[in-house]
Design a protein around this motif. Structure first.
Motif, short mmCIF file in Angstrom:
data_model
loop_
_atom_site.label_atom_id
_atom_site.label_comp_id
_atom_site.label_asym_id
_atom_site.label_seq_id
_atom_site.Cartn_x
_atom_site.Cartn_y
_atom_site.Cartn_z
N GLY A 86 10.25 6.20 -7.93
CA GLY A 86 9.90 4.89 -8.13
C GLY A 86 9.89 3.66 -7.40
O GLY A 86 9.91 2.60 -7.35
N ILE A 87 10.32 4.17 -5.85
CA ILE A 87 10.51 3.28 -4.91
C ILE A 87 9.43 3.51 -3.80
O ILE A 87 9.51 4.52 -3.34
N ALA A 88 8.66 2.41 -3.37
CA ALA A 88 7.59 2.56 -2.47
C ALA A 88 7.73 1.37 -1.53
O ALA A 88 8.24 0.44 -1.78
N ARG A 89 7.21 1.60 -0.19
CA ARG A 89 7.61 0.77 0.84
C ARG A 89 6.24 0.65 1.85
O ARG A 89 5.75 1.70 1.98
N THR A 90 6.44 -0.40 2.68
CA THR A 90 5.52 -0.40 3.72
C THR A 90 6.45 -0.59 4.96
O THR A 90 7.54 -0.92 4.76
N PHE A 91 5.77 -0.68 5.93
CA PHE A 91 6.62 -0.63 7.22
C PHE A 91 6.05 -2.03 7.97
O PHE A 91 5.15 -2.29 8.24
N GLN A 92 6.92 -2.49 9.03
CA GLN A 92 6.72 -3.45 9.94
C GLN A 92 5.58 -2.85 10.99
O GLN A 92 4.74 -3.53 11.13
N ASN A 93 5.77 -1.61 11.61
CA ASN A 93 4.67 -0.99 12.16
C ASN A 93 3.64 -0.26 11.25
O ASN A 93 4.26 0.75 10.64
N ILE A 94 2.37 -0.34 11.13
CA ILE A 94 1.68 0.44 10.24
C ILE A 94 1.53 1.84 10.68
O ILE A 94 1.61 2.34 11.67
N ARG A 95 1.93 2.52 9.31
CA ARG A 95 1.96 3.84 9.36
C ARG A 95 0.88 4.51 8.51
O ARG A 95 1.09 4.89 7.38
N LEU A 96 -0.40 4.38 9.18
CA LEU A 96 -1.45 5.11 8.46
C LEU A 96 -1.87 6.46 8.97
O LEU A 96 -1.42 6.79 10.21
N PHE A 97 -2.48 7.44 8.19
CA PHE A 97 -3.01 8.64 8.90
C PHE A 97 -4.33 8.02 9.52
O PHE A 97 -5.47 7.71 9.03
N SER A 98 -4.48 7.58 10.79
CA SER A 98 -5.24 6.92 11.46
C SER A 98 -6.71 7.59 11.65
O SER A 98 -7.93 6.77 11.78
N ASP A 99 -6.65 8.75 11.86
CA ASP A 99 -7.88 9.66 11.76
C ASP A 99 -8.47 10.22 10.63
O ASP A 99 -9.59 10.87 10.54
N LEU A 100 -7.92 9.80 9.60
CA LEU A 100 -8.46 10.10 8.05
C LEU A 100 -9.17 8.87 7.67
O LEU A 100 -9.02 7.83 8.01
N SER A 101 -10.05 9.15 6.55
CA SER A 101 -10.58 7.99 6.11
C SER A 101 -9.75 6.93 5.12
O SER A 101 -8.45 7.48 4.58
N VAL A 102 -10.21 6.04 4.88
CA VAL A 102 -9.79 5.06 4.20
C VAL A 102 -9.33 5.48 2.70
O VAL A 102 -8.14 5.70 2.01
N LEU A 103 -10.09 6.25 2.03
CA LEU A 103 -10.20 7.04 0.78
C LEU A 103 -8.96 8.09 0.93
O LEU A 103 -8.27 8.26 -0.06
N GLU A 104 -9.11 8.71 1.97
CA GLU A 104 -8.19 10.26 2.01
C GLU A 104 -6.75 9.62 2.43
O GLU A 104 -5.95 10.24 1.68
N ASN A 105 -6.41 8.41 2.94
CA ASN A 105 -5.25 7.86 3.03
C ASN A 105 -4.59 7.49 1.43
O ASN A 105 -3.26 8.15 1.53
N VAL A 106 -5.46 7.25 0.69
CA VAL A 106 -4.99 6.93 -0.57
C VAL A 106 -4.80 8.11 -1.37
O VAL A 106 -3.69 8.23 -2.18
N MET A 107 -5.76 8.97 -1.47
CA MET A 107 -5.66 10.31 -2.16
C MET A 107 -4.51 10.99 -1.92
O MET A 107 -3.94 11.48 -2.88
N ILE A 108 -4.17 11.06 -0.41
CA ILE A 108 -3.00 11.98 -0.19
C ILE A 108 -1.76 11.22 -0.95
O ILE A 108 -0.57 12.14 -1.14
N ALA A 109 -1.62 9.87 -0.98
CA ALA A 109 -0.26 9.25 -1.66
C ALA A 109 -0.22 9.73 -3.03
O ALA A 109 0.77 9.74 -3.81
N MET A 110 -1.70 9.80 -3.82
CA MET A 110 -1.51 10.17 -5.01
C MET A 110 -1.25 11.61 -5.49
O MET A 110 -0.97 12.05 -6.69
N HIS A 111 -1.17 12.56 -4.57
CA HIS A 111 -1.08 13.96 -4.61
C HIS A 111 0.28 14.15 -5.41
O HIS A 111 0.54 15.20 -6.10
N ARG A 112 1.39 13.30 -5.22
CA ARG A 112 2.71 13.57 -5.57
C ARG A 112 2.70 13.51 -7.22
O ARG A 112 3.29 14.25 -7.81
N GLU A 113 1.96 12.46 -7.81
CA GLU A 113 1.85 12.15 -9.08
C GLU A 113 0.81 13.26 -9.71
O GLU A 113 0.86 13.63 -11.00
N LYS A 114 -0.44 13.09 -9.13
CA LYS A 114 -1.40 13.81 -9.99
C LYS A 114 -2.01 15.00 -9.43
O LYS A 114 -3.17 15.45 -9.73
#
Length: 261
Positions: A86-114
């Motif tokens: 239950g602990i999540a964070r962001t970083f000083q330097n942005i760490r996104l999957f830069s070559d994936l879509s905005v939606l894919e970035n969010v869905m990847i994070a959801m795979h843990r729970e759903k």
């Protein structure tokens, strides 16, 4: 009733002969919005890294409340495990999957729970497709809150800086945390973007029933929304209190607010 979510006791981190964090204690209550401030090099990000499993403490303990309110020591646990608790964070330097879509970035994070099980994904069962549809729906709802729904199909690296910052927060929220650590969320933002972010942080605290801790150098943002503030200098906790108390603390003024940043 004890609403303690996180208890940090005399946390210390040595890197060789350097002590980056020294005997820092902190208690987070459910629903609080806490600021962590201090000059550059004060140990703020190192402290976040200790709480989220990036580093293991040299000394001290970090305890996280479980669903039954018992406290679990999470020292030495992996970032993946701590995120799952239950602990999540962001970083000083942005760490996104830069070559994936905005939606894919969010869905990847959801795979843990759903996410569907490996066998369902491999066999492409109806369960797999239904789970993917639900995840897509939930991801789009999050993107709408952060005004990113229209960019859902856009590649993450093509977003503006402010949009990438917001997407990183969305991705953290997608893991359904109890505590959200934001590491300099307003860094690099213009005044209009910072004002929008200030309002947004308060909104997501209420909407997602979160406890939020943020590292930030923008003092107007910190003083506007934080209920309590901790101040670090050279890895030591030198003050804690309400925004008014911190603004009037002579040691804080000399170390940070007075322009020693």
């Amino acid at each position: 009733m004890d609403n303690t979510l996180l208890k940090v006791t005399e946390l210390t981190k040595h890197f060789g002969g350097l002590t980056a964090v020294s005997n820092v204690s902190m208690t987070l209550q459910k629903g609080e919005l806490i600021g962590l401030i201090g000059p550059n090099g004060a140990g703020k990000t190192t402290f976040f890294n200790l709480l989220t499993g990036v580093y293991e403490p040299s000394e001290g303990t970090v305890e996280l409340a479980s669903d039954n309110q018992s406290m679990e020591v999470i020292n030495g646990k992996s970032p993946d495990y701590i995120n799952g608790q239950g602990i999540a964070r962001t970083f000083q330097n942005i760490r996104l999957f830069s070559d994936l879509s905005v939606l894919e970035n969010v869905m990847i994070a959801m795979h843990r729970e759903k996410g569907p099980s490996m066998i369902h994904a491999f066999l492409r069962t109806s369960t797999h497709y239904e789970t993917e549809r639900q995840m897509r729906h939930d991801a789009m709802k999050l993107l709408e809150i952060f005004r990113l729904a229209e960019q859902a199909a856009e590649t993450a690296k093509n977003l503006s800086y402010g949009q990438q910052r917001r997407l990183e927060i969305v991705r953290a929220l997608a893991t359904q945390p109890k505590i959200l650590f934001l590491d300099e969320p307003a860094a690099g933002m213009n005044p209009a973007e910072t004002a929008e972010l200030t309002q947004l942080i308060s909104q997501i605290r209420e909407q997602f029933d979160l406890t939020i801790v943020l590292i930030e150098h923008d003092m107007s943002l910190v003083m506007d929304i934080c209920e309590r503030i901790y101040v670090l200098e050279y890895g030591r906790l030198i003050a804690q209190g309400t925004p008014e108390e911190i603004q009037n603390n002579e040691q804080v003024i000399q170390a940070y607010l007075g322009g020693n940043d």
